[in-house]
Design a protein around this motif. Structure first.
Motif, PDB file in Angstrom:
ATOM      1  N   MET A 126       0.826  -1.209   0.000  1.00 23.65           N
ATOM      2  CA  MET A 126       0.000   0.000   0.000  1.00 23.65           C
ATOM      3  C   MET A 126       0.865   1.266   0.000  1.00 23.65           C
ATOM      4  SD  MET A 126      -3.297  -0.597  -0.074  1.00 23.65           S
ATOM      5  CE  MET A 126      -3.982   0.926   0.588  1.00 23.65           C
ATOM      6  N   THR A 152      -8.043  -3.195  -2.999  1.00 22.79           N
ATOM      7  CA  THR A 152      -8.135  -2.209  -1.916  1.00 22.79           C
ATOM      8  C   THR A 152      -8.028  -0.795  -2.462  1.00 22.79           C
ATOM      9  OG1 THR A 152      -7.174  -3.775  -0.337  1.00 22.79           O
ATOM     10  CG2 THR A 152      -7.078  -1.440   0.239  1.00 22.79           C
ATOM     11  N   LYS A 153      -7.036  -0.569  -3.312  1.00 25.26           N
ATOM     12  CA  LYS A 153      -6.861   0.763  -3.893  1.00 25.26           C
ATOM     13  C   LYS A 153      -7.989   1.104  -4.853  1.00 25.26           C
ATOM     14  CE  LYS A 153      -1.855   1.135  -3.384  1.00 25.26           C
ATOM     15  NZ  LYS A 153      -0.574   1.487  -4.027  1.00 25.26           N
ATOM     16  N   SER A 159     -11.131   0.100  -4.654  1.00 25.46           N
ATOM     17  CA  SER A 159     -12.363   0.360  -3.916  1.00 25.46           C
ATOM     18  C   SER A 159     -12.221   1.487  -2.899  1.00 25.46           C
ATOM     19  CB  SER A 159     -12.799  -0.917  -3.185  1.00 25.46           C
ATOM     20  OG  SER A 159     -11.801  -1.323  -2.268  1.00 25.46           O
ATOM     21  N   ASN A 160     -10.968   1.874  -2.618  1.00 24.13           N
ATOM     22  CA  ASN A 160     -10.695   2.950  -1.648  1.00 24.13           C
ATOM     23  C   ASN A 160     -11.229   2.595  -0.249  1.00 24.13           C
ATOM     24  OD1 ASN A 160      -9.497   5.433  -1.018  1.00 24.13           O
ATOM     25  ND2 ASN A 160     -11.426   6.548  -1.266  1.00 24.13           N
ATOM     26  N   ILE A 161     -11.146   1.291   0.088  1.00 21.56           N
ATOM     27  CA  ILE A 161     -11.523   0.810   1.413  1.00 21.56           C
ATOM     28  C   ILE A 161     -10.249   0.601   2.221  1.00 21.56           C
ATOM     29  CG2 ILE A 161     -12.661  -1.051   2.696  1.00 21.56           C
ATOM     30  CD1 ILE A 161     -14.379  -1.561   0.247  1.00 21.56           C
ATOM     31  N   PRO A 162     -10.227   0.937   3.503  1.00 14.39           N
ATOM     32  CA  PRO A 162      -9.023   0.740   4.323  1.00 14.39           C
ATOM     33  C   PRO A 162      -8.558  -0.709   4.312  1.00 14.39           C
ATOM     34  CG  PRO A 162     -10.594   2.114   5.482  1.00 14.39           C
ATOM     35  CD  PRO A 162     -11.297   1.617   4.256  1.00 14.39           C
ATOM     36  N   THR A 220     -10.205  -4.665   4.032  1.00  9.73           N
ATOM     37  CA  THR A 220     -10.079  -5.481   2.816  1.00  9.73           C
ATOM     38  C   THR A 220      -9.306  -6.766   3.061  1.00  9.73           C
ATOM     39  OG1 THR A 220      -8.127  -4.188   2.168  1.00  9.73           O
ATOM     40  CG2 THR A 220     -10.252  -3.512   1.266  1.00  9.73           C
TER      41      THR A 220
END
Length: 379
Positions: free
Chosen positions: A53, A84-85, A87-90, A94
């Motif tokens: 990340m 993860t990137k 969907s922009n979910i922490p 994820t």
């Protein structure tokens, strides 16, 4: 076709999509009782994701060993980071979402394989039974994700009961569910000890590890092999249907040629023979061209290309699956063609053959590999 008619595609596969979403929700609910990434290999897998990340380029830095790159196959964690990137979910969420997504796929993919196997078998017998096929699919999905090796009930309940009945003294060690993956060489203990995890254990433990992530790719390869075999079967059946028609046309042509030869004079017969020889040369060239087209078609079969790509991915996702499914896929493709085209083998009995070329292979699988080519000597 999927891009041109997306709604038709979704409607056609609504059952499988609905099944996957339902399974994902169920697995997420179960995981919610113990979501923390703590113990076993969770921290390492989660660390891979957090390291990627932070990176803009691959390979990422090893969070254990400062200044060095990760020396491990991390393609599965890379996919999790990509989603993860996207969907922009922490990443803390994820990690578990990826775990349960793989669990849902590991149920839905066997459902599809079992459903289509049953459907094909019923179709061969002229039967229909969507309920039967669905039941087989559900059972297939449960076998992959919920079944075990029966070690837990055996050593937790059966063995203590037998010892108690036979008045055998001594206490057994307290049973813990992880012992189910320590079956060979541990009970009783020997020098040859093997760790053999199975999907149900991996889902419960919650390690986002290479062997667990690669289950979805392995199941996809098996589904592609099934699709390849069914496609080859359809082509073979179509060829067998057309074969009598082609034979009849060939017989009519041969009969007409014979009648023409009998009616013509000797000079005309000689000309016909020369023309026939020219036609034979052209036919042989056409046959060679058709063989080349067939080989190209076989090599460019969509299922074979996709299988090749997935086996290449195994190098990055879980290398131990690469040699296994390289052999499995190659064997299925090879023997399917041998069965379809009924190649003649000479088992335990010699047969007279005019052989111009021959090849002998020796595969050592870690030893010495060699191929010997022979050509008939012509003087």
């Amino acid at each position: 076709m999927i891009l041109r008619k997306p709604y038709a595609f979704l409607i056609r596969h609504f059952k499988l999509i609905h099944l996957f979403i339902s399974l994902l929700l169920v697995w997420c609910y179960i995981k919610g009782f113990k979501p923390e990434a703590y113990g076993t290999e969770k921290f390492m897998d989660f660390g891979f994701m957090t390291s990627m990340m932070r990176e803009k380029f691959m390979p990422p830095y090893d969070f254990w060993y400062a200044g060095e790159k990760i020396n491990y196959y991390y393609f599965g964690q890379y996919l999790a980071v990509y989603l993860t990137k996207l969907s922009n979910i922490p990443v803390g969420y994820t990690y578990n979402l990826m775990l349960m997504t793989i669990a849902a796929f590991s149920s839905a993919l066997p459902y599809s394989i079992g459903y289509n196997l049953c459907k094909n078998k019923l179709r061969q017998r002229g039967l229909k039974g969507k309920l039967i096929c669905s039941s087989v699919g559900v059972f297939s999905g449960m076998l992959v994700t919920c079944s075990s090796n029966m070690q837990m009930p055996l050593y937790k309940w059966v063995v203590p009961s037998i010892r108690k009945f036979l008045l055998i003294e001594g206490e057994l060690e307290d049973y813990w569910f992880s012992k189910a993956t320590r079956y060979i060489g541990y009970l009783p203990k020997t020098n040859d000890q093997t760790i053999h995890e199975f999907p149900a254990y991996s889902i419960v433990v919650g390690d986002l590890h290479a062997h667990y992530i690669n289950m979805i790719f392995v199941l996809t390869v098996l589904a592609l092999l099934l699709a390849y075999m069914l496609a080859k079967k359809r082509d073979y059946v179509a060829a067998k249907v057309l074969e009598p028609v082609v034979d009849n046309i060939s017989d009519e042509i041969e009969e007409n040629v014979q009648n023409n030869v009998q009616d013509n004079t000797q000079d005309d017969t000689q000309n016909n023979i020369q023309n026939s020889e020219q036609e034979n040369v052209q036919n042989n060239a056409s046959i060679r061209k058709n063989k080349i087209k067939y080989l190209i078609k076989e090599a460019l079969t969509p299922q074979v290309i996709a299988i090749t790509c997935f086996i290449g991915v195994f190098h990055m996702s879980n290398y131990w699956d690469f040699p296994i499914y390289f052999v499995v896929s190659g064997s299925v493709i090879l023997f399917k063609n041998l069965i379809d085209y009924k190649l003649n083998f000479t088992f335990n009995k010699a047969q007279q053959r005019d052989i111009q070329y021959a090849m002998s292979n020796n595969f050592g699988f870690g030893g010495h590999n060699a191929s010997l080519l022979f050509k008939k000597l012509t003087l």
